[in-house]
Design a protein around this motif. Structure first.
Motif, PDB file in Angstrom:
ATOM      1  N   SER A   1     -15.688   5.868   1.531  1.00 51.09           N
ATOM      2  CA  SER A   1     -14.556   4.926   1.643  1.00 51.09           C
ATOM      3  C   SER A   1     -14.595   4.120   2.944  1.00 51.09           C
ATOM      4  O   SER A   1     -13.883   3.130   3.085  1.00 51.09           O
ATOM      5  CB  SER A   1     -13.222   5.688   1.528  1.00 51.09           C
ATOM      6  N   CYS A   2     -15.418   4.532   3.903  1.00 50.37           N
ATOM      7  CA  CYS A   2     -15.495   3.805   5.180  1.00 50.37           C
ATOM      8  C   CYS A   2     -16.426   2.602   5.030  1.00 50.37           C
ATOM      9  O   CYS A   2     -17.560   2.742   4.584  1.00 50.37           O
ATOM     10  CB  CYS A   2     -15.996   4.723   6.285  1.00 50.37           C
ATOM     11  N   VAL A   3     -15.925   1.422   5.425  1.00 50.59           N
ATOM     12  CA  VAL A   3     -16.725   0.202   5.280  1.00 50.59           C
ATOM     13  C   VAL A   3     -17.244  -0.296   6.639  1.00 50.59           C
ATOM     14  O   VAL A   3     -17.694  -1.435   6.745  1.00 50.59           O
ATOM     15  CB  VAL A   3     -15.924  -0.909   4.564  1.00 50.59           C
ATOM     16  N   HIS A   4     -17.150   0.544   7.666  1.00 49.20           N
ATOM     17  CA  HIS A   4     -17.718   0.212   8.985  1.00 49.20           C
ATOM     18  C   HIS A   4     -17.055  -0.974   9.675  1.00 49.20           C
ATOM     19  O   HIS A   4     -17.654  -1.575  10.556  1.00 49.20           O
ATOM     20  CB  HIS A   4     -19.217  -0.124   8.850  1.00 49.20           C
ATOM     21  N   CYS A   5     -15.832  -1.317   9.267  1.00 50.29           N
ATOM     22  CA  CYS A   5     -15.260  -2.560   9.794  1.00 50.29           C
ATOM     23  C   CYS A   5     -14.906  -2.467  11.277  1.00 50.29           C
ATOM     24  O   CYS A   5     -14.868  -3.464  11.987  1.00 50.29           O
ATOM     25  CB  CYS A   5     -14.013  -2.932   8.992  1.00 50.29           C
ATOM     26  N   GLY A   6     -14.592  -1.266  11.752  1.00 51.67           N
ATOM     27  CA  GLY A   6     -14.279  -1.091  13.178  1.00 51.67           C
ATOM     28  C   GLY A   6     -12.841  -1.399  13.555  1.00 51.67           C
ATOM     29  O   GLY A   6     -12.495  -1.378  14.737  1.00 51.67           O
ATOM     30  N   PHE A   7     -11.964  -1.652  12.568  1.00 48.79           N
ATOM     31  CA  PHE A   7     -10.556  -1.914  12.899  1.00 48.79           C
ATOM     32  C   PHE A   7      -9.898  -0.718  13.582  1.00 48.79           C
ATOM     33  O   PHE A   7      -8.886  -0.841  14.240  1.00 48.79           O
ATOM     34  CB  PHE A   7      -9.760  -2.273  11.629  1.00 48.79           C
ATOM     35  N   CYS A   8     -10.471   0.469  13.382  1.00 48.12           N
ATOM     36  CA  CYS A   8      -9.880   1.680  13.958  1.00 48.12           C
ATOM     37  C   CYS A   8     -10.192   1.830  15.454  1.00 48.12           C
ATOM     38  O   CYS A   8      -9.514   2.581  16.158  1.00 48.12           O
ATOM     39  CB  CYS A   8     -10.403   2.910  13.223  1.00 48.12           C
ATOM     40  N   LEU A   9     -11.203   1.133  15.938  1.00 50.96           N
ATOM     41  CA  LEU A   9     -11.646   1.383  17.317  1.00 50.96           C
ATOM     42  C   LEU A   9     -10.557   1.127  18.377  1.00 50.96           C
ATOM     43  O   LEU A   9     -10.347   1.967  19.249  1.00 50.96           O
ATOM     44  CB  LEU A   9     -12.909   0.561  17.627  1.00 50.96           C
TER      45      LEU A   9
ATOM     46  N   ARG B   1     -17.869   8.796  15.297  1.00 50.39           N
ATOM     47  CA  ARG B   1     -17.770  10.211  14.891  1.00 50.39           C
ATOM     48  C   ARG B   1     -18.025  10.356  13.382  1.00 50.39           C
ATOM     49  O   ARG B   1     -18.619  11.351  12.957  1.00 50.39           O
ATOM     50  CB  ARG B   1     -16.394  10.776  15.278  1.00 50.39           C
ATOM     51  N   ILE B   2     -17.575   9.389  12.625  1.00 52.84           N
ATOM     52  CA  ILE B   2     -17.851   9.430  11.181  1.00 52.84           C
ATOM     53  C   ILE B   2     -19.369   9.405  10.971  1.00 52.84           C
ATOM     54  O   ILE B   2     -19.916  10.148  10.145  1.00 52.84           O
ATOM     55  CB  ILE B   2     -17.157   8.244  10.462  1.00 52.84           C
ATOM     56  N   TYR B   3     -20.051   8.599  11.746  1.00 54.78           N
ATOM     57  CA  TYR B   3     -21.503   8.506  11.629  1.00 54.78           C
ATOM     58  C   TYR B   3     -22.162   9.844  12.020  1.00 54.78           C
ATOM     59  O   TYR B   3     -23.082  10.324  11.343  1.00 54.78           O
ATOM     60  CB  TYR B   3     -22.011   7.363  12.517  1.00 54.78           C
TER      61      TYR B   3
ATOM     62  N   ALA C   1      -4.551   2.998  11.482  1.00 59.18           N
ATOM     63  CA  ALA C   1      -5.091   1.648  11.694  1.00 59.18           C
ATOM     64  C   ALA C   1      -6.076   1.224  10.615  1.00 59.18           C
ATOM     65  O   ALA C   1      -6.421   0.053  10.516  1.00 59.18           O
ATOM     66  CB  ALA C   1      -5.776   1.591  13.063  1.00 59.18           C
ATOM     67  N   CYS C   2      -6.557   2.162   9.813  1.00 59.75           N
ATOM     68  CA  CYS C   2      -7.665   1.882   8.889  1.00 59.75           C
ATOM     69  C   CYS C   2      -7.179   1.180   7.619  1.00 59.75           C
ATOM     70  O   CYS C   2      -6.361   1.730   6.878  1.00 59.75           O
ATOM     71  CB  CYS C   2      -8.348   3.194   8.517  1.00 59.75           C
ATOM     72  N   PRO C   3      -7.685  -0.021   7.337  1.00 57.61           N
ATOM     73  CA  PRO C   3      -7.232  -0.721   6.128  1.00 57.61           C
ATOM     74  C   PRO C   3      -7.810  -0.140   4.843  1.00 57.61           C
ATOM     75  O   PRO C   3      -7.334  -0.448   3.750  1.00 57.61           O
ATOM     76  CB  PRO C   3      -7.744  -2.164   6.343  1.00 57.61           C
ATOM     77  N   SER C   4      -8.845   0.722   4.960  1.00 58.61           N
ATOM     78  CA  SER C   4      -9.488   1.269   3.757  1.00 58.61           C
ATOM     79  C   SER C   4      -8.969   2.656   3.404  1.00 58.61           C
ATOM     80  O   SER C   4      -9.475   3.288   2.477  1.00 58.61           O
ATOM     81  CB  SER C   4     -11.002   1.335   3.956  1.00 58.61           C
ATOM     82  N   GLY C   5      -8.020   3.154   4.160  1.00 56.04           N
ATOM     83  CA  GLY C   5      -7.436   4.466   3.843  1.00 56.04           C
ATOM     84  C   GLY C   5      -8.394   5.625   4.041  1.00 56.04           C
ATOM     85  O   GLY C   5      -8.298   6.646   3.333  1.00 56.04           O
TER      86      GLY C   5
END
Ligand code: SF4
Ligand code: SF4
Length: 425
Positions: A24-32, A51-53, A84-88
């Motif tokens: 579900s993670c799209v690597h967008c980086g909005f969470c940083l 950390r996900i990586y 903060a994550c738009p992808s949930g």
């Protein structure tokens, strides 16, 4: 995100759950920008995405090393990244799985193992914490600085909030809730649970204690001792169940981190055929005290119609800076529930900038990562004190004890302020 989980984990329940989260993670980086450790350290590996990586590598069977453990250890489990994550992306669940795997695969230094073992064996036991507190003052010079500060911290004599001990009211109402008292809180701040029981009593709900219950299991679980934590969960299920069968309407906790853990019992015991059904029901009935009082706001409002909030020594109503714990806002998603209750009670809330950021307490984090926790504490106290409050209020015992180390203002659970406002003795 593409994944190729290793054979040893691919077809396990944890593997399937982790795989779905990773994808579900799209690597967008909005969470940083929401991540406190990334903001402090500026290292991608100390960010949610980094950390996900790292956890993906672990799950794909790539070799793990000390740095993997270090970056996972530095995570506060605050879950600001989830908000903060738009992808949930369910980062918290992935971290539980990743940490357990890292624990199995990467050896820890003996000193780190010992520290974590002692925390698990002492903190979840009220009696042991009380003994440590008694011994602590005498033994303070021998203790690590952060532990010493926590044990010897004294509430300042501000005089704005009465410092007496509330009595637990006798059960007298048809409506009943179970109040899970927890482990460290009765030892560190023994007034909070009786104060909550008093407030509930005033609105027509009796709070019943639960003999045989104890730590909610969060501490051991977040230190990756999952089976030890599950044993604590089962003990609480056994202690709570007979009361629920006779009509208690909710299981209430005054520490928001423990309320979040209790709400998760259904997930954590779902594979246990003897406990899953009861854990499901208990999870559904778990409530932070703020949820119960917000749901009964009309009854509370009638009581608040008379009387006034305690006065500020500078004139007007007592000025309160509310610190919303991560467990309240990011785990339980109860942002903005407490503040209207305090405002309705007549307290003057002061503005607090950067309210979504962790204070650095984070369970045992402040003891295991004192430097980062100290930096977060300084920033949090500065934000809380900026509005010149008379008192700081919070909703979680860990935050309360941690913030006390960084301020000269009184720090209280918000329900204690409400009890004072209602004249509970
Ligand atoms: S966790 Fe969410 S916000 Fe962060 S990189 Fe992945 S999709 Fe983006
Ligand atoms: S849980 Fe908190 S510290 Fe950990 S990655 Fe997410 S935002 Fe950062």
């Amino acid at each position: 995100m593409q994944t190729a989980l290793a054979d040893f984990v691919r077809d396990t329940p944890q593997g399937r759950e982790a795989d779905a989260i990773l994808r579900s993670c799209v690597h967008c980086g909005f969470c940083l920008p929401a991540c406190p450790t990334y903001r402090l350290l500026g290292d991608e590996l100390d960010s949610p995405r980094g950390r996900i990586y790292l956890m993906k590598q672990l799950l794909e069977g790539q070799p793990a090393s000390g740095p993997t453990l270090l970056h996972l250890d530095r995570c506060l489990t605050c879950r600001a990244c989830e908000s903060a994550c738009p992808s949930g992306v369910q980062y918290g669940k992935l971290l539980d799985i990743g940490r357990a795997l890292a624990e199995e695969r990467v050896p820890r230094p003996a000193s780190s193992r010992l520290k974590r073992y002692l925390l698990r064996k002492i903190v979840p036991h009220t009696g042991r914490v009380r003994t440590l507190l008694r011994l602590g003052t005498a033994a303070a010079p021998l203790l690590p600085r952060t532990l010493r500060a926590r044990i010897t911290a004294q509430e300042p004599a501000g005089g704005y909030v009465p410092t007496g001990q509330a009595a637990w009211p006798e059960p007298r109402h048809a409506r009943r809730v179970l109040l899970l008292e927890g482990c460290v809180q009765p030892a560190l701040a023994s007034n909070i649970n009786p104060a909550a029981a008093q407030v509930l009593d005033r609105i027509g709900i009796s709070a019943v204690r639960v003999p045989g219950s104890g730590c909610c299991g969060a501490l051991s679980y977040h230190l990756a001792a999952h089976e030890e934590a599950r044993a604590q969960l089962r003990r609480n299920v056994d202690a709570l169940w007979p009361h629920l069968e006779t009509g208690a309407e909710a299981v209430v906790i005054t520490a928001s981190a423990c309320a979040a853990m209790l709400a998760d019992y259904r997930r954590l015991l779902r594979d246990d055929p003897d406990y899953s059904a009861r854990a499901e029901r208990i999870g559904a009935l778990a409530r932070d005290i703020s949820q119960v009082l917000a749901a009964n706001a009309a009854a509370l409002g009638k009581l608040l119609g008379t009387g006034q909030a305690p006065p500020s020594p500078r004139g007007g109503a007592l000025r309160v800076a509310f610190q919303a714990p991560c467990s309240l806002q990011h785990h339980l998603k109860l942002t903005g529930v407490v503040e209207p209750l305090l405002t309705a009670a007549g307290f003057a809330l002061t503005p607090v900038a950067d309210g979504h950021t962790c204070c650095g307490s984070a369970g045992t984090y402040s003891l295991l990562q004192p430097q980062l926790a100290g930096e977060l504490l300084r920033a949090k106290v500065s934000a809380l004190e900026a509005g010149t409050p008379d008192v700081i209020a919070t909703a979680n015992i860990g935050c309360l004890a941690h913030i006390r180390n960084g301020t000269s203002l009184p720090v209280r659970h918000w329900v204690e302020l409400l009890a004072v406002r209602l004249g509970c003795g």
